[in-house]
Design a protein around this motif. Structure first.
Motif, PDB file in Angstrom:
ATOM      1  N   VAL A 221       0.846  -1.194   0.000  1.00 58.45           N
ATOM      2  CA  VAL A 221       0.000   0.000   0.000  1.00 58.45           C
ATOM      3  C   VAL A 221       0.886   1.250   0.000  1.00 58.45           C
ATOM      4  CG1 VAL A 221      -1.639   1.356   1.351  1.00 58.45           C
ATOM      5  CG2 VAL A 221      -1.982  -1.102   1.101  1.00 58.45           C
ATOM      6  N   SER A 222       1.927   1.226   0.838  1.00 60.84           N
ATOM      7  CA  SER A 222       2.862   2.364   0.892  1.00 60.84           C
ATOM      8  C   SER A 222       3.635   2.498  -0.416  1.00 60.84           C
ATOM      9  CB  SER A 222       3.842   2.184   2.062  1.00 60.84           C
ATOM     10  OG  SER A 222       3.154   2.161   3.300  1.00 60.84           O
ATOM     11  N   ALA A 223       4.041   1.370  -0.989  1.00 62.03           N
ATOM     12  CA  ALA A 223       4.768   1.407  -2.260  1.00 62.03           C
ATOM     13  C   ALA A 223       3.882   1.967  -3.367  1.00 62.03           C
ATOM     14  CB  ALA A 223       5.252   0.010  -2.631  1.00 62.03           C
ATOM     15  N   GLY A 224       2.579   1.654  -3.307  1.00 59.86           N
ATOM     16  CA  GLY A 224       1.652   2.158  -4.300  1.00 59.86           C
ATOM     17  C   GLY A 224       1.551   3.671  -4.289  1.00 59.86           C
ATOM     18  N   LYS A 225       1.813   4.267  -3.136  1.00 57.11           N
ATOM     19  CA  LYS A 225       1.785   5.728  -3.030  1.00 57.11           C
ATOM     20  C   LYS A 225       3.078   6.358  -3.530  1.00 57.11           C
ATOM     21  CE  LYS A 225      -1.283   5.490   0.989  1.00 57.11           C
ATOM     22  NZ  LYS A 225      -1.435   5.770   2.439  1.00 57.11           N
ATOM     23  N   VAL A 226       4.144   5.547  -3.605  1.00 57.09           N
ATOM     24  CA  VAL A 226       5.433   6.042  -4.084  1.00 57.09           C
ATOM     25  C   VAL A 226       5.502   5.981  -5.616  1.00 57.09           C
ATOM     26  CG1 VAL A 226       7.934   5.636  -4.078  1.00 57.09           C
ATOM     27  CG2 VAL A 226       6.623   5.374  -1.960  1.00 57.09           C
ATOM     28  N   LEU A 227       4.943   4.908  -6.185  1.00 59.00           N
ATOM     29  CA  LEU A 227       5.010   4.708  -7.630  1.00 59.00           C
ATOM     30  C   LEU A 227       3.906   5.474  -8.370  1.00 59.00           C
ATOM     31  CD1 LEU A 227       5.632   0.854  -7.741  1.00 59.00           C
ATOM     32  CD2 LEU A 227       7.330   2.671  -7.980  1.00 59.00           C
ATOM     33  N   ARG A 228       4.205   5.815  -9.601  1.00 51.11           N
ATOM     34  CA  ARG A 228       3.190   6.420 -10.456  1.00 51.11           C
ATOM     35  C   ARG A 228       2.322   5.306 -11.059  1.00 51.11           C
ATOM     36  NH1 ARG A 228       7.887   8.757 -12.232  1.00 51.11           N
ATOM     37  NH2 ARG A 228       7.733   7.642 -14.231  1.00 51.11           N
ATOM     38  N   PRO A 229       1.090   5.608 -11.471  1.00 54.07           N
ATOM     39  CA  PRO A 229       0.196   4.579 -12.024  1.00 54.07           C
ATOM     40  C   PRO A 229       0.814   3.794 -13.173  1.00 54.07           C
ATOM     41  CG  PRO A 229      -1.031   6.585 -11.600  1.00 54.07           C
ATOM     42  CD  PRO A 229       0.406   6.919 -11.362  1.00 54.07           C
ATOM     43  N   GLU A 230       1.540   4.489 -14.068  1.00 49.78           N
ATOM     44  CA  GLU A 230       2.131   3.790 -15.206  1.00 49.78           C
ATOM     45  C   GLU A 230       3.264   2.863 -14.766  1.00 49.78           C
ATOM     46  OE1 GLU A 230       3.926   8.008 -15.142  1.00 49.78           O
ATOM     47  OE2 GLU A 230       2.017   7.004 -14.742  1.00 49.78           O
ATOM     48  N   GLN A 231       3.933   3.208 -13.658  1.00 49.17           N
ATOM     49  CA  GLN A 231       4.977   2.319 -13.127  1.00 49.17           C
ATOM     50  C   GLN A 231       4.336   1.095 -12.479  1.00 49.17           C
ATOM     51  OE1 GLN A 231       6.814   5.313 -10.567  1.00 49.17           O
ATOM     52  NE2 GLN A 231       8.671   5.296 -11.846  1.00 49.17           N
ATOM     53  N   TRP A 232       3.270   1.313 -11.752  1.00 49.46           N
ATOM     54  CA  TRP A 232       2.571   0.208 -11.089  1.00 49.46           C
ATOM     55  C   TRP A 232       2.056  -0.812 -12.109  1.00 49.46           C
ATOM     56  CZ3 TRP A 232       2.194  -1.186  -6.090  1.00 49.46           C
ATOM     57  CH2 TRP A 232       1.257  -2.175  -5.771  1.00 49.46           C
ATOM     58  N   ALA A 233       1.614  -0.332 -13.251  1.00 50.13           N
ATOM     59  CA  ALA A 233       1.041  -1.216 -14.270  1.00 50.13           C
ATOM     60  C   ALA A 233       2.066  -2.175 -14.855  1.00 50.13           C
ATOM     61  CB  ALA A 233       0.417  -0.376 -15.383  1.00 50.13           C
ATOM     62  N   ILE A 234       3.353  -1.846 -14.735  1.00 53.60           N
ATOM     63  CA  ILE A 234       4.408  -2.691 -15.292  1.00 53.60           C
ATOM     64  C   ILE A 234       4.767  -3.844 -14.359  1.00 53.60           C
ATOM     65  CG2 ILE A 234       6.817  -2.680 -16.111  1.00 53.60           C
ATOM     66  CD1 ILE A 234       6.470   0.231 -16.831  1.00 53.60           C
ATOM     67  N   LEU A 235       4.434  -3.728 -13.081  1.00 51.86           N
ATOM     68  CA  LEU A 235       4.832  -4.736 -12.094  1.00 51.86           C
ATOM     69  C   LEU A 235       4.220  -6.104 -12.408  1.00 51.86           C
ATOM     70  CD1 LEU A 235       4.456  -2.696  -8.784  1.00 51.86           C
ATOM     71  CD2 LEU A 235       6.548  -3.132 -10.091  1.00 51.86           C
ATOM     72  N   PRO A 236       4.886  -7.190 -11.961  1.00 51.64           N
ATOM     73  CA  PRO A 236       4.324  -8.536 -12.152  1.00 51.64           C
ATOM     74  C   PRO A 236       2.937  -8.632 -11.520  1.00 51.64           C
ATOM     75  CG  PRO A 236       6.614  -8.684 -11.476  1.00 51.64           C
ATOM     76  CD  PRO A 236       6.227  -7.235 -11.341  1.00 51.64           C
ATOM     77  N   ALA A 237       2.090  -9.465 -12.101  1.00 51.71           N
ATOM     78  CA  ALA A 237       0.699  -9.578 -11.655  1.00 51.71           C
ATOM     79  C   ALA A 237       0.589 -10.015 -10.204  1.00 51.71           C
ATOM     80  CB  ALA A 237      -0.054 -10.552 -12.556  1.00 51.71           C
ATOM     81  N   ASP A 238       1.498 -10.878  -9.732  1.00 54.58           N
ATOM     82  CA  ASP A 238       1.374 -11.362  -8.351  1.00 54.58           C
ATOM     83  C   ASP A 238       1.624 -10.261  -7.339  1.00 54.58           C
ATOM     84  OD1 ASP A 238       4.098 -11.357  -9.103  1.00 54.58           O
ATOM     85  OD2 ASP A 238       4.592 -12.652  -7.420  1.00 54.58           O
ATOM     86  N   ILE A 239       2.364  -9.223  -7.735  1.00 56.02           N
ATOM     87  CA  ILE A 239       2.576  -8.074  -6.848  1.00 56.02           C
ATOM     88  C   ILE A 239       1.372  -7.142  -6.910  1.00 56.02           C
ATOM     89  CG2 ILE A 239       3.965  -6.000  -6.447  1.00 56.02           C
ATOM     90  CD1 ILE A 239       6.403  -7.538  -7.262  1.00 56.02           C
ATOM     91  N   ARG A 240       0.905  -6.849  -8.109  1.00 60.46           N
ATOM     92  CA  ARG A 240      -0.249  -5.955  -8.245  1.00 60.46           C
ATOM     93  C   ARG A 240      -1.485  -6.535  -7.561  1.00 60.46           C
ATOM     94  NH1 ARG A 240       1.062  -6.332 -13.696  1.00 60.46           N
ATOM     95  NH2 ARG A 240      -1.012  -7.176 -14.109  1.00 60.46           N
ATOM     96  N   ASP A 241      -1.673  -7.836  -7.668  1.00 62.62           N
ATOM     97  CA  ASP A 241      -2.872  -8.478  -7.114  1.00 62.62           C
ATOM     98  C   ASP A 241      -2.875  -8.502  -5.594  1.00 62.62           C
ATOM     99  OD1 ASP A 241      -3.638  -8.907  -9.679  1.00 62.62           O
ATOM    100  OD2 ASP A 241      -3.089 -11.031  -9.731  1.00 62.62           O
ATOM    101  N   ARG A 242      -1.705  -8.339  -4.973  1.00 66.63           N
ATOM    102  CA  ARG A 242      -1.637  -8.398  -3.517  1.00 66.63           C
ATOM    103  C   ARG A 242      -1.938  -7.056  -2.873  1.00 66.63           C
ATOM    104  NH1 ARG A 242       2.182 -12.240  -0.261  1.00 66.63           N
ATOM    105  NH2 ARG A 242       1.043 -10.989   1.245  1.00 66.63           N
ATOM    106  N   GLU A 243      -2.165  -6.025  -3.661  1.00 66.85           N
ATOM    107  CA  GLU A 243      -2.406  -4.694  -3.121  1.00 66.85           C
ATOM    108  C   GLU A 243      -3.790  -4.237  -3.533  1.00 66.85           C
ATOM    109  OE1 GLU A 243      -3.041  -1.444  -2.315  1.00 66.85           O
ATOM    110  OE2 GLU A 243      -1.727  -0.575  -3.775  1.00 66.85           O
ATOM    111  N   PRO A 244      -4.852  -4.769  -2.867  1.00 63.80           N
ATOM    112  CA  PRO A 244      -6.232  -4.467  -3.263  1.00 63.80           C
ATOM    113  C   PRO A 244      -6.646  -3.022  -3.065  1.00 63.80           C
ATOM    114  CG  PRO A 244      -6.204  -5.607  -1.156  1.00 63.80           C
ATOM    115  CD  PRO A 244      -4.795  -5.648  -1.692  1.00 63.80           C
TER     116      PRO A 244
END
Length: 250
Positions: A221-244
Protein backbone atom coordinates in the motif's frame (compact mmCIF):
# COMPACT_ATOMS: atom_id res chain seq x y z
CA UNK A 1 19.23 18.15 -59.17
CA UNK A 2 20.31 14.65 -60.09
CA UNK A 3 23.85 15.31 -58.80
CA UNK A 4 22.45 16.39 -55.45
CA UNK A 5 20.01 13.51 -55.08
CA UNK A 6 22.62 10.79 -55.60
CA UNK A 7 24.78 11.61 -52.54
CA UNK A 8 21.65 12.18 -50.48
CA UNK A 9 20.36 8.76 -51.49
CA UNK A 10 23.74 7.21 -50.69
CA UNK A 11 23.75 8.92 -47.29
CA UNK A 12 20.26 7.58 -46.51
CA UNK A 13 21.27 4.08 -47.54
CA UNK A 14 24.39 4.27 -45.38
CA UNK A 15 22.40 5.53 -42.38
CA UNK A 16 19.85 2.75 -42.82
CA UNK A 17 22.60 0.16 -43.11
CA UNK A 18 24.35 1.46 -39.97
CA UNK A 19 21.07 1.37 -38.03
CA UNK A 20 20.41 -2.20 -39.15
CA UNK A 21 23.90 -3.26 -38.06
CA UNK A 22 23.37 -1.63 -34.66
CA UNK A 23 20.00 -3.31 -34.15
CA UNK A 24 21.46 -6.63 -35.29
CA UNK A 25 24.07 -6.58 -32.51
CA UNK A 26 21.59 -7.63 -29.88
CA UNK A 27 21.74 -10.76 -27.75
CA UNK A 28 18.62 -12.72 -26.95
CA UNK A 29 18.31 -14.66 -23.70
CA UNK A 30 15.27 -16.89 -23.38
CA UNK A 31 14.15 -19.94 -21.47
CA UNK A 32 11.63 -21.38 -19.06
CA UNK A 33 11.29 -21.13 -15.27
CA UNK A 34 9.88 -24.13 -13.38
CA UNK A 35 9.55 -25.32 -9.79
CA UNK A 36 11.01 -28.48 -8.26
CA UNK A 37 8.20 -30.56 -9.75
CA UNK A 38 8.74 -29.21 -13.25
CA UNK A 39 5.63 -27.02 -13.18
CA UNK A 40 5.88 -23.61 -14.90
CA UNK A 41 6.32 -20.59 -12.65
CA UNK A 42 4.38 -17.60 -13.95
CA UNK A 43 5.19 -13.98 -13.07
CA UNK A 44 8.77 -14.77 -12.06
CA UNK A 45 11.03 -11.76 -12.52
CA UNK A 46 14.03 -12.57 -14.73
CA UNK A 47 16.77 -9.95 -14.84
CA UNK A 48 19.93 -9.85 -16.97
CA UNK A 49 22.90 -7.59 -16.24
CA UNK A 50 26.26 -7.27 -17.96
CA UNK A 51 29.10 -7.19 -15.35
CA UNK A 52 30.76 -3.81 -15.25
CA UNK A 53 27.77 -2.16 -16.88
CA UNK A 54 24.80 -0.32 -15.42
CA UNK A 55 22.58 -1.66 -18.20
CA UNK A 56 20.03 -4.26 -17.14
CA UNK A 57 16.90 -5.78 -18.65
CA UNK A 58 14.00 -7.50 -16.87
CA UNK A 59 11.12 -9.64 -18.01
CA UNK A 60 8.21 -11.38 -16.25
CA UNK A 61 7.53 -14.99 -17.22
CA UNK A 62 4.22 -15.83 -18.88
CA UNK A 63 1.73 -18.51 -17.80
CA UNK A 64 3.99 -21.20 -19.28
CA UNK A 65 6.97 -19.90 -17.31
CA UNK A 66 8.69 -18.61 -20.46
CA UNK A 67 10.69 -15.41 -20.84
CA UNK A 68 12.67 -13.63 -23.56
CA UNK A 69 15.10 -10.77 -22.96
CA UNK A 70 16.69 -8.62 -25.69
CA UNK A 71 20.01 -7.19 -24.53
CA UNK A 72 21.85 -4.47 -26.50
CA UNK A 73 25.45 -5.18 -27.42
CA UNK A 74 27.50 -8.35 -27.04
CA UNK A 75 29.12 -8.40 -23.56
CA UNK A 76 31.36 -11.36 -22.70
CA UNK A 77 29.19 -12.40 -19.75
CA UNK A 78 25.74 -11.96 -18.27
CA UNK A 79 24.49 -12.27 -14.73
CA UNK A 80 20.98 -13.73 -14.80
CA UNK A 81 18.83 -13.60 -11.67
CA UNK A 82 15.39 -15.14 -11.27
CA UNK A 83 13.05 -14.17 -8.44
CA UNK A 84 9.52 -15.10 -7.53
CA UNK A 85 7.87 -13.98 -4.32
CA UNK A 86 8.09 -16.81 -1.79
CA UNK A 87 10.82 -18.75 -3.63
CA UNK A 88 14.56 -18.67 -3.07
CA UNK A 89 16.20 -16.60 -5.84
CA UNK A 90 18.47 -18.26 -8.39
CA UNK A 91 21.46 -16.59 -10.03
CA UNK A 92 23.34 -17.84 -13.09
CA UNK A 93 26.44 -16.59 -14.91
CA UNK A 94 26.24 -16.90 -18.69
CA UNK A 95 29.45 -16.79 -20.75
CA UNK A 96 29.29 -16.22 -24.50
CA UNK A 97 31.38 -18.33 -26.89
CA UNK A 98 31.63 -16.00 -29.87
CA UNK A 99 31.96 -12.28 -30.54
CA UNK A 100 28.78 -12.31 -32.61
CA UNK A 101 25.21 -11.79 -31.30
CA UNK A 102 23.85 -14.99 -29.80
CA UNK A 103 20.50 -16.49 -28.84
CA UNK A 104 21.13 -18.14 -25.47
CA UNK A 105 18.62 -20.54 -23.94
CA UNK A 106 18.73 -20.71 -20.14
CA UNK A 107 16.13 -22.80 -18.31
CA UNK A 108 15.93 -22.20 -14.56
CA UNK A 109 14.48 -24.31 -11.76
CA UNK A 110 13.57 -22.49 -8.57
CA UNK A 111 15.02 -24.62 -5.79
CA UNK A 112 13.13 -23.16 -2.84
CA UNK A 113 9.49 -23.53 -1.83
CA UNK A 114 7.25 -20.92 -0.21
CA UNK A 115 7.01 -21.36 3.54
CA UNK A 116 3.20 -21.40 3.32
CA UNK A 117 3.40 -24.36 0.92
CA UNK A 118 5.71 -26.20 3.32
CA UNK A 119 3.15 -25.66 6.08
CA UNK A 120 0.37 -27.17 3.96
CA UNK A 121 2.51 -30.23 3.30
CA UNK A 122 3.19 -30.67 7.01
CA UNK A 123 -0.49 -30.34 7.88
CA UNK A 124 -1.43 -32.98 5.31
CA UNK A 125 1.19 -35.54 6.36
CA UNK A 126 2.95 -35.69 9.71
CA UNK A 127 5.92 -37.35 8.04
CA UNK A 128 6.30 -34.61 5.43
CA UNK A 129 9.27 -32.30 5.49
CA UNK A 130 10.50 -29.18 3.76
CA UNK A 131 12.46 -30.18 0.61
CA UNK A 132 16.21 -30.38 1.16
CA UNK A 133 16.82 -27.88 -1.61
CA UNK A 134 14.89 -25.27 0.35
CA UNK A 135 17.03 -25.88 3.44
CA UNK A 136 20.17 -24.99 1.50
CA UNK A 137 19.07 -21.37 1.24
CA UNK A 138 19.16 -18.79 3.98
CA UNK A 139 16.00 -17.75 5.79
CA UNK A 140 16.04 -14.28 4.26
CA UNK A 141 16.03 -15.79 0.76
CA UNK A 142 12.66 -17.43 1.35
CA UNK A 143 10.97 -14.50 3.06
CA UNK A 144 8.63 -12.88 0.50
CA UNK A 145 9.61 -9.27 -0.12
CA UNK A 146 7.82 -7.76 -3.12
CA UNK A 147 9.34 -4.34 -2.41
CA UNK A 148 12.81 -5.77 -3.04
CA UNK A 149 11.55 -7.12 -6.37
CA UNK A 150 10.22 -3.66 -7.28
CA UNK A 151 13.65 -2.18 -6.54
CA UNK A 152 15.30 -4.72 -8.83
CA UNK A 153 13.12 -3.35 -11.62
CA UNK A 154 14.44 0.19 -11.10
CA UNK A 155 15.75 0.49 -14.67
CA UNK A 156 12.58 -0.90 -16.23
CA UNK A 157 10.40 1.34 -14.04
CA UNK A 158 12.72 4.36 -14.43
CA UNK A 159 12.64 4.99 -10.68
CA UNK A 160 13.84 8.36 -9.47
CA UNK A 161 16.45 8.72 -6.72
CA UNK A 162 13.73 9.75 -4.26
CA UNK A 163 11.61 6.73 -5.14
CA UNK A 164 14.58 4.38 -4.70
CA UNK A 165 15.31 5.76 -1.22
CA UNK A 166 11.68 5.51 -0.09
CA UNK A 167 11.23 2.02 -1.48
CA UNK A 168 14.54 0.96 0.07
CA UNK A 169 13.32 2.01 3.49
CA UNK A 170 10.06 0.09 2.97
CA UNK A 171 11.96 -3.00 1.83
CA UNK A 172 14.34 -2.98 4.80
CA UNK A 173 11.50 -2.52 7.26
CA UNK A 174 9.42 -5.33 5.75
CA UNK A 175 12.41 -7.69 5.59
CA UNK A 176 13.25 -7.09 9.26
CA UNK A 177 9.68 -7.60 10.50
CA UNK A 178 8.88 -10.68 8.43
CA UNK A 179 12.28 -12.34 8.86
CA UNK A 180 11.64 -12.36 12.61
CA UNK A 181 8.20 -13.89 12.10
CA UNK A 182 9.43 -16.58 9.68
CA UNK A 183 12.28 -17.47 12.02
CA UNK A 184 9.77 -18.06 14.82
CA UNK A 185 7.61 -20.14 12.49
CA UNK A 186 10.49 -22.44 11.62
CA UNK A 187 11.31 -22.82 15.30
CA UNK A 188 7.70 -23.82 16.06
CA UNK A 189 7.63 -26.29 13.18
CA UNK A 190 10.87 -27.88 14.33
CA UNK A 191 9.55 -28.27 17.88
CA UNK A 192 6.26 -29.79 16.72
CA UNK A 193 8.11 -32.32 14.57
CA UNK A 194 10.36 -33.25 17.47
CA UNK A 195 7.24 -33.97 19.52
CA UNK A 196 5.93 -36.26 16.77
CA UNK A 197 2.96 -34.10 15.80
CA UNK A 198 3.65 -31.70 12.95
CA UNK A 199 0.17 -30.17 13.27
CA UNK A 200 0.59 -29.30 16.96
CA UNK A 201 1.47 -25.67 16.28
CA UNK A 202 -0.70 -25.28 13.18
CA UNK A 203 -2.96 -22.66 14.75
CA UNK A 204 -0.08 -20.50 15.98
CA UNK A 205 1.75 -20.79 12.65
CA UNK A 206 -1.37 -19.80 10.72
CA UNK A 207 -1.75 -16.66 12.85
CA UNK A 208 1.91 -15.75 12.32
CA UNK A 209 1.62 -16.24 8.57
CA UNK A 210 -1.41 -13.97 8.59
CA UNK A 211 0.60 -11.30 10.43
CA UNK A 212 3.40 -11.55 7.84
CA UNK A 213 0.81 -11.26 5.06
CA UNK A 214 -0.62 -8.09 6.65
CA UNK A 215 2.88 -6.62 6.88
CA UNK A 216 3.43 -7.34 3.19
CA UNK A 217 0.11 -5.83 2.16
CA UNK A 218 0.76 -2.70 4.23
CA UNK A 219 4.18 -2.30 2.59
CA UNK A 220 2.61 -2.62 -0.87
CA UNK A 221 0.00 0.00 0.00
CA UNK A 222 2.86 2.36 0.89
CA UNK A 223 4.77 1.41 -2.26
CA UNK A 224 1.65 2.16 -4.30
CA UNK A 225 1.79 5.73 -3.03
CA UNK A 226 5.43 6.04 -4.08
CA UNK A 227 5.01 4.71 -7.63
CA UNK A 228 3.19 6.42 -10.46
CA UNK A 229 0.20 4.58 -12.02
CA UNK A 230 2.13 3.79 -15.21
CA UNK A 231 4.98 2.32 -13.13
CA UNK A 232 2.57 0.21 -11.09
CA UNK A 233 1.04 -1.22 -14.27
CA UNK A 234 4.41 -2.69 -15.29
CA UNK A 235 4.83 -4.74 -12.09
CA UNK A 236 4.32 -8.54 -12.15
CA UNK A 237 0.70 -9.58 -11.65
CA UNK A 238 1.37 -11.36 -8.35
CA UNK A 239 2.58 -8.07 -6.85
CA UNK A 240 -0.25 -5.95 -8.25
CA UNK A 241 -2.87 -8.48 -7.11
CA UNK A 242 -1.64 -8.40 -3.52
CA UNK A 243 -2.41 -4.69 -3.12
CA UNK A 244 -6.23 -4.47 -3.26
CA UNK A 245 -6.33 -0.91 -1.95
CA UNK A 246 -4.35 0.49 -4.86
CA UNK A 247 -7.38 1.59 -6.84
CA UNK A 248 -8.88 3.30 -3.82
CA UNK A 249 -5.70 5.30 -3.25
CA UNK A 250 -5.43 6.68 -6.78
Amino acid sequence: MKRISIPILALCLFAGSAQSQTEARTDVISGRVTDLNGRPVADALVGATAPGSSVSRTFSTDQDGRYKIYFPGTPSQYSLQVRRMGFAPVQRTITRHTSEPEHMTVDVQLGGAPLALSMVEIEGNTDAAVPREAEKHSLDATVPNPIAIILEMKDTLHLSAVQIVRLGNLSDSLQTRNSHIYKNIRTLLAKSQEQGDATLMAGSVAMMLEEASRNTTAALVSAGKVLRPEQWAILPADIRDREPEKSANQ
